[in-house]
Design an enzyme around this catalytic site. Structure first.
Site, short mmCIF file in Angstrom:
data_model
loop_
_atom_site.label_atom_id
_atom_site.label_comp_id
_atom_site.label_asym_id
_atom_site.label_seq_id
_atom_site.Cartn_x
_atom_site.Cartn_y
_atom_site.Cartn_z
CD GLN A 196 50.56 20.85 45.64
OE1 GLN A 196 51.44 20.07 45.73
NE2 GLN A 196 49.21 20.32 45.46
CE LYS A 238 41.56 20.65 47.18
NZ LYS A 238 42.16 19.60 46.82
NE ARG A 278 45.43 12.97 42.58
CZ ARG A 278 45.77 14.11 41.80
NH1 ARG A 278 46.22 15.20 42.15
NH2 ARG A 278 45.59 13.80 40.40
CG HIS A 306 40.01 20.40 42.17
ND1 HIS A 306 39.05 19.50 42.75
CD2 HIS A 306 40.89 20.39 42.94
CE1 HIS A 306 39.64 18.95 43.93
NE2 HIS A 306 40.68 19.73 44.18
CB SER A 322 49.46 16.69 43.76
OG SER A 322 48.88 17.70 44.72
CD GLU A 345 35.91 18.67 40.04
OE1 GLU A 345 36.74 18.86 41.12
OE2 GLU A 345 34.71 18.70 40.31
#
Length: 259
Positions: free
Chosen positions: A242, A176, A48, A149, A238, A86
């Site tokens: 997760q 994605k 990132r 996102h 991130s 996002e």
């Protein structure tokens, strides 16, 4: 659906592949964390660069990316600049965000350097920037993950499919989408859209997920529902939802062996 092959990783075939993010701010911390990745189950590493202290300087990004590739060796490197809009960042960060043109220039330079194996481009950042990044990536053998996102909620099933098809039509190697659930039905909507896209429209692998704890199931059942990759946390997550990469791998193996 044709798998995407990056180094030794065949995305879209067999078990769901695991992406582990690096979100450290300094080169020293980034490389130190990467050095531990050969001891954990990881298929792709996402760096990132929006969280890197030199993340807006193409020369610094390229220099660090080269060192990172050396440390990772045969593990593919995905370079991502997540925009404030996002990434759920503060209003101050949104006000100081890169322009779409600067975003496109930065990622295009990274692609041209050969110091990335994959690059993430946000499909709604602006058509010119998206086209520039995809063209630079494909001209230099870099695979493209086009992304979206939604931090406000979960779009309708038809809208999710529309967004994924838009990414595919733009030339992405892997579309994605990540959405935010406001209830349990939103999670079902995301899974239904994933199945519809993968069954009826996909010519390439997909990545889909519903975030937060409510949506954690979507990070686990990709192989059976049509999502080819998922994210697991090592040092630090991130995005919300997760889970630890080792625990994630156990579940993914269990599901894979049952199919």
């Amino acid at each position: 659906m044709i798998p995407v092959v990056v180094k030794n990783c065949k995305i879209g075939e067999g078990k769901t592949k695991i992406i582990v993010p690096i979100v450290a701010a300094t080169e020293e911390a980034i490389l130190a964390e990467a050095a531990t990745f050969h001891t954990i189950p990881v298929d792709v590493v996402e760096w990132r660069i929006d969280l890197y202290e030199g993340g807006r300087d193409a020369a610094k990004v390229i220099e660090t990316a080269g060192k990172l590739q050396e440390v990772l060796d045969d593990i593919p490197l995905l370079v991502t600049y997540r925009s404030a809009m996002e990434g759920g960042k503060s209003q101050e960060e949104i006000d100081n965000e890169l322009t779409p043109a600067a975003y496109g220039d930065l990622l295009a330079e990274v692609c041209a350097s050969g110091k990335a194996d994959l690059v993430d481009v946000e499909i709604f950042i602006g058509d010119e920037a998206v086209e520039k990044v995809i063209a630079a990536a494909h001209a230099n053998g870099v695979k493209v993950i086009a992304s979206n996102h939604d931090w406000k909620g979960t779009p309708t099933q038809s809208d999710i499919v529309y967004r994924l098809r838009k990414m595919q039509d733009a030339g992405a190697d892997i579309p994605k989408i990540a959405v935010t659930p406001t209830c349990k039905k939103d999670v079902i909507t995301l899974l239904a859209a994933t199945e519809e896209m993968s069954t009826n429209f996909a010519t390439c692998p997909l990545i889909t997920m519903s975030m937060r704890g409510t949506g954690v199931i979507t990070r686990l059942v990709g192989e059976s529902m049509g999502s080819a990759m998922t994210f697991g946390a090592a040092a630090k997550a991130s995005a919300p939802g997760q889970i630890d990469v080792n625990a994630l791998n156990v579940v993914l193996n269990t599901i894979h062996n049952a199919l």
